[in-house]
Design a protein around this motif. Sequence first.
Motif, PDB file in Angstrom:
ATOM      1  N   LYS A 116       0.849  -1.189   0.000  1.00 21.50           N
ATOM      2  CA  LYS A 116       0.000   0.000   0.000  1.00 21.50           C
ATOM      3  C   LYS A 116       0.884   1.238   0.000  1.00 21.50           C
ATOM      4  O   LYS A 116       1.938   1.256   0.624  1.00 21.50           O
ATOM      5  CB  LYS A 116      -0.912   0.001   1.216  1.00 21.50           C
ATOM      6  CG  LYS A 116      -1.949  -1.101   1.191  1.00 21.50           C
ATOM      7  CD  LYS A 116      -2.872  -1.006   2.377  1.00 21.50           C
ATOM      8  CE  LYS A 116      -3.962  -2.051   2.318  1.00 21.50           C
ATOM      9  NZ  LYS A 116      -4.915  -1.898   3.430  1.00 21.50           N
ATOM     10  N   ALA A 117       0.433   2.278  -0.699  1.00 26.53           N
ATOM     11  CA  ALA A 117       1.216   3.507  -0.807  1.00 26.53           C
ATOM     12  C   ALA A 117       0.299   4.716  -0.877  1.00 26.53           C
ATOM     13  O   ALA A 117      -0.867   4.612  -1.250  1.00 26.53           O
ATOM     14  CB  ALA A 117       2.102   3.456  -2.053  1.00 26.53           C
ATOM     15  N   ALA A 131       6.731   1.481  -6.533  1.00 23.42           N
ATOM     16  CA  ALA A 131       6.138   1.746  -7.847  1.00 23.42           C
ATOM     17  C   ALA A 131       6.053   0.441  -8.615  1.00 23.42           C
ATOM     18  O   ALA A 131       6.776  -0.513  -8.349  1.00 23.42           O
ATOM     19  CB  ALA A 131       7.000   2.755  -8.613  1.00 23.42           C
ATOM     20  N   GLY A 132       5.156   0.404  -9.566  1.00 19.60           N
ATOM     21  CA  GLY A 132       5.053  -0.751 -10.453  1.00 19.60           C
ATOM     22  C   GLY A 132       4.134  -1.829  -9.933  1.00 19.60           C
ATOM     23  O   GLY A 132       3.271  -1.595  -9.088  1.00 19.60           O
ATOM     24  N   ASP A 133       4.339  -3.026 -10.447  1.00 19.82           N
ATOM     25  CA  ASP A 133       3.431  -4.141 -10.200  1.00 19.82           C
ATOM     26  C   ASP A 133       3.277  -4.517  -8.741  1.00 19.82           C
ATOM     27  O   ASP A 133       2.249  -5.051  -8.349  1.00 19.82           O
ATOM     28  CB  ASP A 133       3.881  -5.371 -10.985  1.00 19.82           C
ATOM     29  CG  ASP A 133       3.747  -5.193 -12.483  1.00 19.82           C
ATOM     30  OD1 ASP A 133       3.249  -4.131 -12.918  1.00 19.82           O
ATOM     31  OD2 ASP A 133       4.153  -6.104 -13.219  1.00 19.82           O
ATOM     32  N   VAL A 134       4.263  -4.268  -7.920  1.00 21.62           N
ATOM     33  CA  VAL A 134       4.194  -4.650  -6.511  1.00 21.62           C
ATOM     34  C   VAL A 134       3.323  -3.690  -5.697  1.00 21.62           C
ATOM     35  O   VAL A 134       2.941  -3.993  -4.583  1.00 21.62           O
ATOM     36  CB  VAL A 134       5.622  -4.782  -5.907  1.00 21.62           C
ATOM     37  CG1 VAL A 134       6.231  -3.403  -5.649  1.00 21.62           C
ATOM     38  CG2 VAL A 134       5.621  -5.635  -4.657  1.00 21.62           C
ATOM     39  N   ARG A 135       2.956  -2.548  -6.273  1.00 22.77           N
ATOM     40  CA  ARG A 135       2.136  -1.552  -5.569  1.00 22.77           C
ATOM     41  C   ARG A 135       0.670  -1.943  -5.672  1.00 22.77           C
ATOM     42  O   ARG A 135       0.157  -2.232  -6.742  1.00 22.77           O
ATOM     43  CB  ARG A 135       2.337  -0.154  -6.161  1.00 22.77           C
ATOM     44  CG  ARG A 135       1.581   0.947  -5.389  1.00 22.77           C
ATOM     45  CD  ARG A 135       1.757   2.293  -6.036  1.00 22.77           C
ATOM     46  NE  ARG A 135       1.185   2.354  -7.372  1.00 22.77           N
ATOM     47  CZ  ARG A 135      -0.115   2.505  -7.638  1.00 22.77           C
ATOM     48  NH1 ARG A 135      -0.980   2.602  -6.652  1.00 22.77           N
ATOM     49  NH2 ARG A 135      -0.535   2.551  -8.881  1.00 22.77           N
ATOM     50  N   GLY A 137      -3.026  -1.603  -6.219  1.00 25.68           N
ATOM     51  CA  GLY A 137      -3.783  -0.680  -7.055  1.00 25.68           C
ATOM     52  C   GLY A 137      -3.131  -0.352  -8.385  1.00 25.68           C
ATOM     53  O   GLY A 137      -3.714   0.377  -9.186  1.00 25.68           O
ATOM     54  N   SER A 138      -1.943  -0.880  -8.640  1.00 24.05           N
ATOM     55  CA  SER A 138      -1.307  -0.597  -9.926  1.00 24.05           C
ATOM     56  C   SER A 138      -2.058  -1.340 -11.030  1.00 24.05           C
ATOM     57  O   SER A 138      -2.793  -2.284 -10.769  1.00 24.05           O
ATOM     58  CB  SER A 138       0.168  -1.008  -9.922  1.00 24.05           C
ATOM     59  OG  SER A 138       0.294  -2.406 -10.041  1.00 24.05           O
TER      60      SER A 138
END
Length: 183
Positions: A116-117, A131-135, A137-138
């Motif tokens: 989560k960010a 950032a990217g796929d690990v975030r 909601g991306s």
Amino acid sequence: LGNPHGLGEFFGKEQAFLKATVAPTDDQYSDTPKASKILQDKVADRENMSVVTNHAVQEFVVGDDGMLDSVKVLNRETDEIVQWDNVDGVFVFIGLSPNSGFLPETIERDQWGFIKASDTFETTLDGVFVAGDVRAGSTKQAVSASGEGATAAVMVRQYLTRIGEANPINEVERELEPVAAAD
């Protein structure tokens, strides 16, 4: 057969080419498909496709001829193992499992392990950005991950400036020094 993260979108887009039964294979299943509503509607209209939820693949059964013959699945509602016979092939779509296990537990994750960010890509651990796929909601798309990476880099720079670790003017001067020395 596959992981629910992205499985529905894949089968929704490939539905014109497949005669398929779709079932999630991992422990974090859902009793509803994860695909967009538009793709769910398209799949529902296809006679060559069926979607089975609340089942988990247990075994691929090979016949006497050495070819795939059937698939055994666990009905998660009844705990009964059933066998789907006359299977011509299986496409195992592994989906996406986030590589976030190496991070401290203090960084908040969603139920699937995605990080989560905030809107500035900062995690719940001060100074750690994602950032990217690990975030969580991306969009899980390469072009989006690239854009998120660039934005996160700007956010890191702003963070470092805010805490006094980075001085953008000094950074520009350092970048220009080799050019000046070459003249």
